[in-house]
Design a protein around this motif. Structure first.
Motif, PDB file in Angstrom:
ATOM      1  N   THR A  44      18.140  23.427  -9.137  1.00 39.23           N
ATOM      2  CA  THR A  44      18.933  22.724  -8.491  1.00 39.23           C
ATOM      3  C   THR A  44      19.539  23.077  -7.161  1.00 39.23           C
ATOM      4  O   THR A  44      19.604  22.137  -6.503  1.00 39.23           O
ATOM      5  N   LYS A  45      19.861  24.197  -7.159  1.00 39.77           N
ATOM      6  CA  LYS A  45      20.264  24.869  -5.737  1.00 39.77           C
ATOM      7  C   LYS A  45      19.316  24.560  -4.556  1.00 39.77           C
ATOM      8  O   LYS A  45      19.494  24.201  -3.461  1.00 39.77           O
ATOM      9  N   GLU A  48      19.039  20.921  -3.791  1.00 42.27           N
ATOM     10  CA  GLU A  48      20.101  20.388  -3.152  1.00 42.27           C
ATOM     11  C   GLU A  48      20.077  21.079  -1.534  1.00 42.27           C
ATOM     12  O   GLU A  48      20.501  20.168  -0.619  1.00 42.27           O
ATOM     13  N   GLU A  51      17.539  18.923   0.496  1.00 46.08           N
ATOM     14  CA  GLU A  51      18.082  17.676   1.062  1.00 46.08           C
ATOM     15  C   GLU A  51      18.939  17.765   2.284  1.00 46.08           C
ATOM     16  O   GLU A  51      18.752  16.872   3.049  1.00 46.08           O
TER      17      GLU A  51
END
Length: 155
Positions: A44-45, A48, A51
């Protein structure tokens, strides 16, 4: 600081079949978790951060990406190396509205700011030489990738 010490054979994919960034990140995260290198939040990190701060670089006729994430997601430091024939789209570091097909991707799993800075500097020197990228793309297996990077680092 020598980036070679962070290379792990199990974190190298030669001519990967991943088609996009998400699949690539999932592949690295799953193997990283399996070997205890990353936490559950790594995937997830990583996505993120990519992005918000894209890591694609368009160099002289080829594309490279250097994704990385927060140090607290890393249990044991590593550098994952992935090569791909067709390239995987990454947004450009200098312009999020453009992308590059990254043929060589270095996923940095580093948890010490000092290590990260030194390794990034070393990687920038490596990726700016087209011969180095060609040698990585010609690698047939994980040992070849480690051999190529070891020889480059020794120069």
């Amino acid at each position: 600081m020598d980036l070679v010490k962070f290379l792990k054979k199990e974190m190298i994919w030669v001519k990967t079949n991943c088609h996009d960034q998400q699949e690539l990140f999932q592949t690295v995260a799953a193997r990283g978790q399996e070997h205890g290198y990353v936490t559950e939040s790594f995937l997830t990190k990583l996505a993120e951060r990519e992005e918000v701060f894209p890591t694609g670089l368009k160099l002289d006729g080829y594309g490279v990406a250097l994704p990385h994430t927060d140090p607290e997601c890393i249990e044991e430091q590593f550098i994952a190396v992935l090569t791909t024939k067709d390239g995987i789209p990454f947004k450009l570091m200098e312009d999020k509205n453009q992308s590059v097909a990254a043929e060589v991707i270095f996923v940095l799993g580093l948890n010490e700011p000092h290590s990260q800075l030194q390794v990034l500097q070393q990687l920038m020197g490596i990726i700016q030489d087209k011969e180095n990228i060609s040698a990585l793309l010609e690698a047939e297996n994980e040992a070849d990738v480690i051999d190529v990077l070891t020889k480059i680092a020794a120069k």
